[in-house]
Design a protein around this motif. Structure first.
Motif, PDB file in Angstrom:
ATOM      1  N   GLN B 184      14.494   3.684 -16.934  1.00  0.00           N
ATOM      2  CA  GLN B 184      14.112   5.103 -16.894  1.00  0.00           C
ATOM      3  C   GLN B 184      13.837   5.501 -15.455  1.00  0.00           C
ATOM      4  O   GLN B 184      13.504   4.669 -14.623  1.00  0.00           O
ATOM      5  CB  GLN B 184      12.865   5.348 -17.750  1.00  0.00           C
ATOM      6  N   SER B 185      13.962   6.787 -15.166  1.00  0.00           N
ATOM      7  CA  SER B 185      13.738   7.194 -13.787  1.00  0.00           C
ATOM      8  C   SER B 185      12.769   8.358 -13.692  1.00  0.00           C
ATOM      9  O   SER B 185      12.525   9.078 -14.659  1.00  0.00           O
ATOM     10  CB  SER B 185      15.064   7.546 -13.131  1.00  0.00           C
ATOM     11  N   GLY B 186      12.190   8.516 -12.511  1.00  0.00           N
ATOM     12  CA  GLY B 186      11.276   9.616 -12.242  1.00  0.00           C
ATOM     13  C   GLY B 186      11.578  10.171 -10.868  1.00  0.00           C
ATOM     14  O   GLY B 186      12.038   9.451  -9.977  1.00  0.00           O
ATOM     15  N   PHE B 187      11.330  11.468 -10.708  1.00  0.00           N
ATOM     16  CA  PHE B 187      11.655  12.104  -9.435  1.00  0.00           C
ATOM     17  C   PHE B 187      10.511  12.984  -8.960  1.00  0.00           C
ATOM     18  O   PHE B 187       9.838  13.630  -9.750  1.00  0.00           O
ATOM     19  CB  PHE B 187      12.927  12.960  -9.589  1.00  0.00           C
ATOM     20  N   ASN B 188      10.326  12.985  -7.657  1.00  0.00           N
ATOM     21  CA  ASN B 188       9.377  13.912  -7.048  1.00  0.00           C
ATOM     22  C   ASN B 188       9.985  14.355  -5.718  1.00  0.00           C
ATOM     23  O   ASN B 188      10.485  13.533  -4.957  1.00  0.00           O
ATOM     24  CB  ASN B 188       8.035  13.205  -6.825  1.00  0.00           C
ATOM     25  N   GLY B 189       9.980  15.641  -5.441  1.00  0.00           N
ATOM     26  CA  GLY B 189      10.664  16.108  -4.222  1.00  0.00           C
ATOM     27  C   GLY B 189       9.975  17.258  -3.528  1.00  0.00           C
ATOM     28  O   GLY B 189      10.457  18.388  -3.558  1.00  0.00           O
ATOM     29  N   PRO B 190       8.839  17.002  -2.870  1.00  0.00           N
ATOM     30  CA  PRO B 190       8.143  18.084  -2.174  1.00  0.00           C
ATOM     31  C   PRO B 190       8.922  18.605  -0.967  1.00  0.00           C
ATOM     32  O   PRO B 190       9.559  17.823  -0.256  1.00  0.00           O
ATOM     33  CB  PRO B 190       6.825  17.445  -1.720  1.00  0.00           C
ATOM     34  N   GLY B 191       8.845  19.918  -0.739  1.00  0.00           N
ATOM     35  CA  GLY B 191       9.536  20.507   0.408  1.00  0.00           C
ATOM     36  C   GLY B 191       8.932  21.848   0.775  1.00  0.00           C
ATOM     37  O   GLY B 191       8.129  22.401   0.009  1.00  0.00           O
ATOM     38  N   GLY B 192       9.294  22.378   1.918  1.00  0.00           N
ATOM     39  CA  GLY B 192       8.771  23.680   2.323  1.00  0.00           C
ATOM     40  C   GLY B 192       9.498  24.266   3.511  1.00  0.00           C
ATOM     41  O   GLY B 192      10.342  23.604   4.120  1.00  0.00           O
ATOM     42  N   HIS B 193       9.167  25.539   3.786  1.00  0.00           N
ATOM     43  CA  HIS B 193       9.699  26.212   4.979  1.00  0.00           C
ATOM     44  C   HIS B 193       8.778  25.794   6.121  1.00  0.00           C
ATOM     45  O   HIS B 193       7.964  26.572   6.610  1.00  0.00           O
ATOM     46  CB  HIS B 193       9.677  27.729   4.762  1.00  0.00           C
ATOM     47  N   TYR B 194       8.864  24.524   6.496  1.00  0.00           N
ATOM     48  CA  TYR B 194       7.971  23.905   7.466  1.00  0.00           C
ATOM     49  C   TYR B 194       8.783  23.069   8.439  1.00  0.00           C
ATOM     50  O   TYR B 194       9.924  22.696   8.152  1.00  0.00           O
ATOM     51  CB  TYR B 194       7.045  22.906   6.750  1.00  0.00           C
ATOM     52  N   GLY B 195       8.129  22.693   9.527  1.00  0.00           N
ATOM     53  CA  GLY B 195       8.653  21.655  10.392  1.00  0.00           C
ATOM     54  C   GLY B 195       8.105  20.322   9.921  1.00  0.00           C
ATOM     55  O   GLY B 195       7.628  20.198   8.779  1.00  0.00           O
ATOM     56  N   PHE B 196       8.098  19.344  10.803  1.00  0.00           N
ATOM     57  CA  PHE B 196       7.689  17.995  10.400  1.00  0.00           C
ATOM     58  C   PHE B 196       6.196  17.933  10.072  1.00  0.00           C
ATOM     59  O   PHE B 196       5.731  16.989   9.450  1.00  0.00           O
ATOM     60  CB  PHE B 196       8.053  17.000  11.508  1.00  0.00           C
ATOM     61  N   GLU B 197       5.420  18.935  10.501  1.00  0.00           N
ATOM     62  CA  GLU B 197       3.991  18.968  10.182  1.00  0.00           C
ATOM     63  C   GLU B 197       3.743  19.050   8.679  1.00  0.00           C
ATOM     64  O   GLU B 197       2.642  18.762   8.206  1.00  0.00           O
ATOM     65  CB  GLU B 197       3.300  20.141  10.907  1.00  0.00           C
ATOM     66  N   PHE B 198       4.785  19.406   7.922  1.00  0.00           N
ATOM     67  CA  PHE B 198       4.665  19.463   6.451  1.00  0.00           C
ATOM     68  C   PHE B 198       4.081  18.167   5.898  1.00  0.00           C
ATOM     69  O   PHE B 198       3.285  18.175   4.973  1.00  0.00           O
ATOM     70  CB  PHE B 198       6.054  19.717   5.849  1.00  0.00           C
TER      71      PHE B 198
END
Lengths: 438, 463
Positions: B184-198
């Motif tokens: 089974q698999s799980g996914f998490n993918g945080p992101g934003g309109h940010y630079g590397f400081e995200f």
């Protein structure tokens, strides 16, 4: 562009071998919506992808700013990319095969047999026909697209290959409405020759299909025998393509691991990867690594014969690349279930009770490409006593794709391809779990 | 990139026809991506994209052309080619462009192209390690890091001339758990309109563990039943259902053509009183935000549904002409390779008043969909289908055993009316949305909600 200069610059910076892949694309697209031109697009683009071996690692970059003044930057980007890579896999830039299959038909352009105005007229005529076939047609859409793609593959080991492919696509969509329901249907033909377009047949097909779905209702949850129609089957196969790729297998992400030369399906199942199929833009004599492509039966009469390989994964398994390196990963060429002998009308006729599934939705989300499990929304028709009984929608079919391979009891002779060059005839699958809410 | 005079010449070339609208979209994008599998960095690639798209229209009919052979002469030829489709008496006088506007709402502290690749690699490794250490059942972790710096210059005969820089980054973690019986698999993918400081704004290790937690939980889950039952959909990515089943039907792309179930329903009741839904492209540093839309208009906050009443569609310029409405600043596109059309930005159901516990306690028997997978919808009928990535049964008002393989089936129209509880814990999650104008970053979101009854498809057979 002077690629030899690029190869010299790379050598001067200790890049062992360098390869360029240049894709040049010219496209035209029309879209007619309810008798009005809705989209008219022309495009002329180039994309240069470069890869090079530096300290045993493969650095990669791509650019759309094709200016020789940027060459030094490209070389630096290759070196930076290579430095970041840790994979210990052996990497290759290929010197080439001794021979490549000659497929002159692919390069021959028939696209100009019709003028731009005639193509536009064809799209309008198709639109008109759809609209006029039935007063329930509320939306009629037709589209035409064509592309001429030229690929140049060159490397510092002397490989120098080019190919040119032409393709055109004509498609139709109809939405039909009654007071309490609305249904849609889509059809398209992909070819390299406008002569293959039959707008009467296409218009009648989409309208008939959409209207026959009106009033579709769910059904009782139960276990049914089903006929999975050609395109619906191709959609499902697409979702599970990954398990045939050596990369997934080697990473432990395919249930076909250790299954070569074993039975994985009923005897009637053969799956083919054919890079020489005519009228397909996916066809060609070499892959993106310069390896000569070849025809292969990946599953032959139910037995798994091989995986799809590129150079890197082939080396790991001590075998040869199958010529399936495309766009930086392993990809099929034209991949399909081989036709069976049965006419679909007979398959329906011999079914006492069952379902004809004409489309499945959400194949990118309702499937687990690793385990093979899936649960998908479907639409189609109920079959009773060998006849199409009523349209059905809002239910799901669920199962495990590899288990289904052993439940295929009959195969039609109506092979059809989807947009992504994956094809299938209609399959009969026994004992499928179906849940509805009737 | 191009001088203003040059852009004016190209636009005016296109207007030398019966066309009444001309637009030029110039894009330069740098993208870097890193992938990791089997504990090794497999790929680290830089791609740069560059090209120009020209759109010419008469009324709501348009033609579009794009190229990356971008010298002025080629572009003048392209403009001329496109304009020939609208032959006839000249409709519009030559224009001059206003002063260029540049947006500055989404401050970036560390531009990705100034960050050393080693630092990006270390980030990926930290997430990998945390995801792997979560459990001995984790057999594989695939990670993908990406950042993109997209610069666009948009000029049009609508008195528009803007420059926008969209900087975005995202880390995707895909964990696979395996035992003798199942995978089974799980996914998490945080992101934003940010630079590397995200990556200083949240715990990267926790993000990795979260993907593994889902995979391991599902490895030991039973098959979901097939039945109609109440479904509680948790906050964050649960909003994907609203996005797919309602959001797309509120885009002018389908509304203007009368192809949406919500066409002509403005100021009508389309959902339960508890539903207020918003599309907001102005949220600071959010994944789906930008200063301007891809037609050069300022991004906005749009209240789509207020207490069940349809208030606004998402409208781009040309579809606006069809509908006799103004643009809502919703024209978006993946790149210069696409003509823009109306699209979502950050779309979510707004907070209600119930707490999470109250919603669960009020549910005697049902499904709790904690994490949703993706889904799809048939636009004309609104029929949808969504995979539940992490699900549990609810029994006697309590969260009970985990279940796998569940699919939620229904129609957007019905589901909106059947929302009978809305939580107070709104959150958003990131996704890529694919449609006519390509694949674009969008946030989905909602608080925990309950749908009074819904078809659940599972493999266990019928409950």
């Amino acid at each position: 562009m002077n690629f030899d200069l690029l190869f010299d610059k790379a050598k001067a910076k200790n890049i062992e071998a360098l390869q360029i892949h240049l894709e040049e694309l010219e496209q035209i697209d029309f879209d007619v919506f309810n008798g009005e031109l809705d989209k008219h697009q022309i495009a002329d683009t180039r994309k240069l992808s470069i890869k090079g071996i530096y300290n045993g690692k493969m650095g990669k970059m791509s650019t759309e700013s094709l200016d020789e003044a940027n060459m030094d930057q490209w070389i630096d980007a290759i070196i930076d990319s290579a430095k970041a890579i840790e994979s210990k896999d052996e990497v290759f830039i290929y010197e080439g095969d001794t021979s490549y299959k000659d497929i002159p038909e692919l390069a021959t352009s028939n696209l100009d047999n019709l003028s731009k105005e005639e193509k536009l007229k064809l799209t309008f005529d198709l639109n008109e026909k759809i609209k006029n076939l039935d007063e329930k047609v509320k939306i009629s859409q037709s589209f035409y697209g064509q592309a001429v793609k030229k690929v140049t593959l060159k490397n510092s080991k002397g490989l120098n290959l080019t190919k040119k492919v032409n393709s055109a696509l004509l498609g139709a969509m109809a939405i039909v409405k009654t007071d309490d329901d609305s249904r849609q249907s889509l059809d398209y033909v992909q070819t390299d020759n406008p002569k293959d377009f039959n707008i009467d047949e296409m218009a009648e097909g989409v309208v008939k299909r959409a209207t026959s779905m009106l009033g579709a209702k769910s059904l009782k949850s139960d276990t049914y025998n089903i006929l999975l129609e050609n395109r619906a089957s191709a959609t499902l196969l697409s979702a599970f393509m990954g398990m045939f790729k050596a990369e997934s297998v080697q990473k432990g992400m395919s249930k076909l691991q250790d299954k070569v030369n074993q039975k994985i399906a009923n005897d009637n199942v053969t799956l083919i990867d054919d890079p020489f199929m005519l009228k397909s833009t996916r066809s060609g004599a070499f892959d993106d690594e310069g390896v000569a492509t070849r025809y292969k039966e990946i599953v032959k009469n139910g037995t798994l014969t091989n995986y799809l390989y590129d150079l890197k994964t082939a080396k790991k398994d001590n075998t040869d690349s199958t010529g399936n390196a495309f766009s930086g990963s392993i990809q099929h060429t034209n991949f399909y279930f081989k036709n069976g002998d049965s006419d679909v009308s007979d398959m329906i006729g011999s079914m006492k009770e069952g379902l004809l599934i004409t489309s499945v939705q959400g194949a990118h989300s309702g499937t687990n490409p690793i385990s093979g499990d899936f649960s998908l929304q479907a639409t189609g028709y109920m079959i009773k006593n060998g006849k199409v009984d009523r349209p059905i929608a809002l239910f799901t079919i669920a199962g495990n794709y590899l288990k289904w391979f052993n439940q295929i009891s009959d195969i039609g002779n109506d092979l059809k391809f989807g947009f992504n060059f994956i094809g299938s005839p209609t399959l009969k699958i026994d004992n499928v779990v179906v849940s509805g809410n009737e | 990139m191009f001088e203003k005079k040059s852009l004016e010449r190209i636009i005016n070339k296109a207007l030398d026809s019966a066309a009444d609208f001309a637009e030029i979209f110039v894009e330069k994008t740098f993208q870097s991506s890193i992938t990791m599998q089997s504990n090794n960095i497999e790929n680290a690639v830089n791609n740069d994209k560059f090209g120009v798209g020209i759109r010419v229209a008469k009324g709501h009919q348009s033609v579009y052309g794009y190229t990356n052979k971008a010298d002025e002469e080629t572009l003048l030829d392209l403009a001329n080619d496109l304009a020939t489709v609208f032959s006839g008496t000249r409709a519009k006088k030559a224009i001059t462009l206003p002063k260029m506007k540049k947006g500055d709402k989404h401050q970036i502290k560390r531009k990705p192209d100034t960050v050393d690749i080693k630092e990006k690699v270390d980030l990926v490794k930290r997430a990998n390690q945390a995801a792997r250490n979560y459990s001995k059942d984790i057999s594989q972790v695939n990670l993908s890091y990406m950042d993109t710096v997209q610069n666009v210059w948009i000029a049009s005969s609508e008195d528009i001339y803007v420059h926008d820089e969209r900087i975005r980054t995202r880390l995707g973690i895909h964990s696979v758990a395996k035992n003798e019986d199942d995978m089974q698999s799980g996914f998490n993918g945080p992101g934003g309109h940010y630079g590397f400081e995200f990556y200083d704004t949240f715990d990267v290790e926790e993000a990795g563990q979260e993907a593994s937690r889902i995979a391991v939980t599902m490895l030991y889950a039973d098959e979901a039943p097939s039945a109609t039952m109440p479904v509680v959909i948790d906050n964050g990515f649960g909003g994907v259902i609203f996005h797919e089943a309602c959001g797309h039907s509120l885009e002018a792309t389908s509304v203007a053509k009368n192809a949406s179930v919500f066409s002509g329903k403005k100021n009508e009741k389309i959902g339960s009183d508890l539903v207020t839904a918003i599309d907001d492209g102005t949220i600071e540093n959010a994944w789906g935000s930008a200063n301007f839309d891809d037609e050069g208009r300022p991004q906005k906050r749009r209240v789509l549904i207020e207490k069940g009443m349809l208030k606004s569609y998402m409208v781009d310029h040309l579809n606006g002409l069809r509908m006799n409405e103004s643009s809502t600043g919703s024209g978006r596109r993946e790149s210069y390779r696409f003509a823009p059309t109306s699209r979502m930005s950050n779309t979510f159901i707004d907070n209600g008043e119930s707490t999470f516990d109250e919603i669960i306690e009020a549910t005697e028997y049902g499904l709790y969909a904690k994490k949703m997978g993706g889904g799809s919808v048939q636009p004309s009928s609104g029929d949808f289908n969504f995979a539940v990535m992490e699900g549990y049964m609810i029994r006697n008002g309590k969260i009970a055993e985990p279940v796998k393989g569940a699919t939620l089936v229904g129609t957007g129209k019905d589901a909106l009316k059947k929302i009978d509880m809305v939580g107070d814990n709104l959150s958003r999650a990131q996704g890529m949305c694919g449609s006519l104008s390509g694949s674009i970053p969008t946030d989905v979101g909602q608080p925990t909600i309950r749908i009074s009854n819904m078809t659940v498809g599972g493999r266990k057979g019928n409950a």
